[in-house]
Scaffold this motif. Structure first.
Motif, short mmCIF file in Angstrom:
data_model
loop_
_atom_site.label_atom_id
_atom_site.label_comp_id
_atom_site.label_asym_id
_atom_site.label_seq_id
_atom_site.Cartn_x
_atom_site.Cartn_y
_atom_site.Cartn_z
N GLU A 137 -5.29 -5.47 -5.67
CA GLU A 137 -5.55 -4.35 -6.59
C GLU A 137 -4.71 -3.12 -6.25
O GLU A 137 -4.86 -2.08 -6.89
N LEU A 138 -3.84 -3.21 -5.27
CA LEU A 138 -3.04 -2.07 -4.84
C LEU A 138 -1.94 -1.74 -5.86
O LEU A 138 -1.48 -2.61 -6.59
N PRO A 139 -1.48 -0.48 -5.86
CA PRO A 139 -0.42 -0.07 -6.80
C PRO A 139 0.87 -0.88 -6.64
O PRO A 139 1.54 -1.17 -7.63
N GLY A 140 1.22 -1.25 -5.42
CA GLY A 140 2.44 -2.04 -5.22
C GLY A 140 2.36 -3.41 -5.85
O GLY A 140 3.35 -3.96 -6.34
N ILE A 141 1.16 -3.99 -5.85
CA ILE A 141 0.96 -5.29 -6.50
C ILE A 141 1.11 -5.13 -8.01
O ILE A 141 1.77 -5.94 -8.68
N ALA A 142 0.53 -4.07 -8.56
CA ALA A 142 0.66 -3.80 -10.00
C ALA A 142 2.13 -3.60 -10.37
O ALA A 142 2.59 -4.11 -11.41
N LEU A 143 2.86 -2.88 -9.54
CA LEU A 143 4.29 -2.64 -9.78
C LEU A 143 5.06 -3.96 -9.77
O LEU A 143 5.90 -4.20 -10.64
N GLN A 198 4.45 -5.78 -12.95
CA GLN A 198 5.20 -5.17 -14.06
C GLN A 198 6.64 -5.69 -14.10
O GLN A 198 7.24 -5.79 -15.16
N HIS A 199 7.16 -6.03 -12.92
CA HIS A 199 8.53 -6.53 -12.82
C HIS A 199 8.58 -8.06 -12.81
O HIS A 199 9.62 -8.63 -12.48
N GLN A 200 7.46 -8.69 -13.17
CA GLN A 200 7.34 -10.14 -13.22
C GLN A 200 7.70 -10.82 -11.89
O GLN A 200 8.30 -11.89 -11.85
N VAL A 201 7.31 -10.16 -10.80
CA VAL A 201 7.55 -10.70 -9.46
C VAL A 201 6.25 -11.35 -8.98
O VAL A 201 5.18 -10.77 -9.11
N PRO A 202 6.34 -12.55 -8.41
CA PRO A 202 5.13 -13.21 -7.91
C PRO A 202 4.43 -12.38 -6.85
O PRO A 202 5.07 -11.76 -6.00
N VAL A 203 3.09 -12.39 -6.90
CA VAL A 203 2.27 -11.72 -5.90
C VAL A 203 1.28 -12.72 -5.32
O VAL A 203 0.92 -13.69 -5.97
N THR A 204 0.85 -12.45 -4.09
CA THR A 204 -0.10 -13.33 -3.42
C THR A 204 -0.86 -12.55 -2.36
O THR A 204 -0.38 -11.53 -1.89
N GLY A 260 0.81 -1.21 0.00
CA GLY A 260 0.00 0.00 0.00
C GLY A 260 0.84 1.26 0.00
O GLY A 260 1.85 1.36 -0.70
N ASP A 261 0.45 2.21 0.85
CA ASP A 261 1.08 3.53 0.87
C ASP A 261 2.55 3.50 1.27
O ASP A 261 3.33 4.33 0.81
N THR A 262 2.93 2.57 2.12
CA THR A 262 4.34 2.45 2.51
C THR A 262 5.07 1.48 1.60
O THR A 262 6.19 1.72 1.16
N GLY A 263 4.43 0.37 1.27
CA GLY A 263 5.06 -0.66 0.46
C GLY A 263 5.37 -0.25 -0.96
O GLY A 263 6.40 -0.63 -1.51
N LEU A 300 8.52 1.89 -1.31
CA LEU A 300 9.63 1.01 -0.94
C LEU A 300 9.95 0.07 -2.10
O LEU A 300 11.10 -0.11 -2.46
N LEU A 301 8.92 -0.51 -2.69
CA LEU A 301 9.13 -1.41 -3.83
C LEU A 301 9.79 -0.69 -5.00
O LEU A 301 10.66 -1.25 -5.66
N GLN A 302 9.41 0.56 -5.23
CA GLN A 302 10.04 1.33 -6.31
C GLN A 302 11.54 1.41 -6.08
O GLN A 302 12.34 1.23 -7.02
N GLN A 303 11.94 1.68 -4.85
CA GLN A 303 13.37 1.76 -4.54
C GLN A 303 14.04 0.39 -4.69
O GLN A 303 15.15 0.29 -5.21
N LEU A 304 13.38 -0.65 -4.21
CA LEU A 304 13.95 -1.99 -4.31
C LEU A 304 14.14 -2.43 -5.76
O LEU A 304 15.17 -3.00 -6.12
#
Length: 125
Positions: A39-45, A48-54, A12-15, A18-22
Motif C-alpha cells: 500500500e506504499l506510495p512507491g508501490i502505487a508509483l 502506474q508505470h506498469q512495473v511488477p510489484v511483489t 517507502g520514504d527512501t524508495g 528514488l523510483l521517481q528519479q528512475l
C-alpha cells in the motif's frame, strides 16, 4: 546503449523518491519493485508505470542475470544477508547489489543537498 535493468527493494520514504528519479531516466528499465507493504506510495508509483510489484523480494532477485542492479533501500540487515547469500548460492556474478547509503549519495548529488534516510545510519555488515 542498453538500459540499466534495475530492481528496487523498498518502496517507502527512501524508495519512492528514488523510483521517481528512475522512472524519469530514459536509460533505466525498472524490472520490479518489492516491499512488504503493498500500500506504499512507491508501490502505487510502480503500478502506474506498469512495473511488477511483489511483497516477496526474492521473486525479483530470482530473475538472476536479467537484473543489472538490485537497489536495497529497506534498511534491513536481514534483507542484505539474504541478497548476498542468494548471489553466492546462485553464482550470479553479473548483478550488483546497491546499498541504501549509495542510493542516498546519488540522490543527494542529484538534489544538490543531503538526502537523509528514515532508517538511520545502517552498517553494511
Amino acid at each position: 546503449m542498453q538500459a540499466f535493468r534495475i530492481v528496487v527493494i523498498g518502496a517507502g520514504d527512501t524508495g519512492t523518491p528514488l523510483l521517481q528519479q528512475l522512472f524519469n531516466a530514459p536509460f533505466v528499465q525498472v524490472l520490479g519493485v518489492a516491499d512488504l507493504n503493498l500500500e506504499l506510495p512507491g508501490i502505487a508509483l510502480a503500478r502506474q508505470h506498469q512495473v511488477p510489484v511483489t511483497d516477496n523480494f526474492m521473486e525479483l532477485v530470482s530473475l538472476g542475470s536479467q537484473v543489472d542492479i538490485i537497489i536495497d533501500v529497506t534498511g534491513a540487515a536481514k534483507v542484505r544477508e539474504q541478497l548476498r547469500q542468494y548471489m553466492v548460492d546462485s553464482r550470479n556474478a553479473h548483478t550488483v547489489i546497491m546499498h541504501e547509503q549509495i542510493a542516498l549519495l546519488m540522490m543527494s548529488l542529484s538534489a544538490g543537498k543531503l538526502v537523509d534516510s528514515k532508517h538511520g545510519l545502517q552498517q553494511y555488515a
